[in-house]
Enzyme design. Structure first.
Site: not given
Ligand code: NAP
Length: 469
Positions: A396
């Protein structure tokens, strides 16, 4: 009956309590200050822990304590639960754990308020009623709200917003009724049924408040609930005339609120939009941009050569790095590249991962120097001169739809603009979506190559391949 103490013993105890509370308050403030920077965060945490110990010791010296039996039982039980959570809850489940802690703290505040009101048969003065009402209302709604946030983050209930027609009006009416009863009880205190109705409605409101909030907005909601739990504790302090609770609760309440505002800014959303906008529903109803083309898979050896002969490489970690626990492998790759004269930087998005500062904590654990970490505004202008941007389990936070597609549910959220780099490599296991459930056009761009597999394994193999390049 409390044991009878001589007047000099009573005075000594009173001074000891005041002193320990003063020390605890100073340590809390220093702890918060330390927590405001990754380099001093560990020290800040230890100072705050020591402050909490001082507060507990001071409280145990209170003259009103009749027997220690229940207190010791609570201490043992609480310590066991805390120990188990500290030992066994993985880093990736930290947001859920935090939600549970908020629920426990807020429930304790609500129970203290309810028991104080009940103990006096409802006959309390207006100021005390104000403090009790505030404590019970905030404590109750934070308890159920945090429990629902926990269930959503843990996947026990669907993370998508649960909405229905007239939801905001209904919620507003419920809140207005609860506040109405609260105000009435301040003017005319004494009615136990009304008091319990207020508490019940507040418990219900917590669920209704979090129900329409999508998983993508959970970071803001969590820090907001943190803020409510802190303010409920501050009100408990007023009810019990306990200064350290007032100070600690106020610090917690306002720092949580400031964090909520910062998180909103990081996602380019307003607080009202987060609370009442049911963000994330569009993700499921499919308003995201249509994807053209295919994802291009690239070979590990090709990427190793690209990295080994690059001038500048920027790593962009995300939630996948946390689940893979790949932070040490990332640092190893960075060390290997730096030895070959490559400049390595890290681009850190404020909401990457699942909790504020998630990436900073993990990279600090792997001894990545803080000076190599760059915030979004600092690193974005550098991408056009970056040879390879390596996206490690982020999705994201690098989704260009947020910048390019006004119809996207995440439109306006600032992103790390990796697609402006000369080449992009995305490390992920497969075609999995990010937290928001949206497709990511970055993966379909010509400049992007996909390197599939668990991030830790891929990085470990990349280190070897770079060494041989
Ligand atoms: P993300 O959008 O959740 O994407 C994580 C990606 O990691 C997934 O597409 C997944 O694809 C891949 N993944 C998962 N396990 C993996 C592994 N073992 N090895 C390699 N890849 C792996 O993460 P982000 O870009 O960090 O964004 C964070 C999101 O979480 C935002 O939408 C944010 O608003 C939300 N959020 C943030 C917080 C905070 O406080 N930081 C709290 C709650 C929610 P695959 O499945 O294809 O591997």
């Amino acid at each position: 009956m409390p044991p009878l103490l001589s007047s000099s013993e009573t005075t000594v105890r009173t001074y000891f309590i005041e002193l320990s509370y003063l020390l605890a308050s100073i340590l809390f403030i220093l702890g918060l200050k330390g927590l405001s920077h990754p380099e001093t965060a560990k020290r800040g945490m230890h100072l705050a822990e020591f402050g909490m110990l001082m507060a507990i010791v001071g409280t145990l010296m209170h003259l009103e304590i009749i027997t220690y039996t229940w207190i010791i039982l609570g201490l043992v039980l609480g310590s066991l639960v805390g120990l188990a959570m500290g030992l066994w809850v993985p880093m990736t489940a930290m947001p859920q754990r935090t939600a549970l802690s908020h629920a426990f703290g807020a429930f304790a505040a609500a129970l203290v308020g309810i028991s104080e009101f009940y103990r006096h048969g409802g006959h309390v003065d207006k100021v005390t009623m104000g403090a009790i009402g505030f404590e019970v209302m905030l404590g109750a709604l934070t308890t159920t709200g945090s429990l629902l946030a926990f269930a959503k983050l843990q996947g026990l209930v669907r993370g998508t917003p649960l909405t229905y027609k007239g939801q905001n009006i209904f919620n507003m009416a419920l809140l207005a009724t609860t506040i109405g009863i609260f105000v009435y009880l301040i003017i005319v205190p004494g009615s136990l049924p009304l008091f319990f109705a207020m508490a019940g409605l507040a418990f219900l409101f917590g669920i209704l408040l979090v129900m329409p909030i999508g998983a993508a907005d959970m970071p803001v909601v969590m820090s907001l609930l943190n803020s409510y739990a802190g303010l409920a504790s501050a009100a408990t302090g007023f009810v019990l005339s306990n200064k350290v609770l007032i100070i600690a609760g106020t610090l917690d309440g306002f720092s949580g609120f400031i964090l909520s505002v910062l998180m909103c800014r990081a996602m380019n959303r307003s607080m009202t939009n987060v609370l009442f906008g049911a963000f994330g529903s569009a993700a499921i109803s499919g308003k995201a941009g249509e994807q053209q083309g295919e994802m291009r898979e690239v070979g590990l050896d090709d990427i190793a050569v690209q990295l080994a002969y690059a001038n500048k490489v920027v790593f962009v970690p995300g939630y996948g790095m946390a689940t893979a626990q790949a932070q040490h492998a990332v640092r190893e790759l960075a060390d290997t590249l730096e030895k070959r004269g490559v400049t390595v930087k890290y681009g850190i998005h404020p909401v990457a991962g699942r909790m504020p500062g998630h990436m900073n904590v993990l990279l600090a654990e792997a001894n990545v120097p803080y000076s190599s970490l760059y915030e979004l505004e600092q690193i974005n202008p550098e991408f056009p001169t970056t040879d390879v941007a390596v996206v490690i389990g982020a999705n994201d936070v690098v989704n260009p739809d947020a910048r390019d597609n006004p119809g996207s549910p995440i439109a306006g959220m600032p992103i790390l603009e990796v697609d402006r780099a000369k080449s992009v490599v995305v490390l992920k296991r497969g075609q999995g979506k990010g937290f928001s459930g949206l497709e990511n056009p970055l993966f379909f761009k010509d400049v992007t190559g996909m390197l599939y597999g668990d991030a830790k394994e891929t990085l470990t193999r990349l280190v070897q391949a770079v060494q041989q390049a």
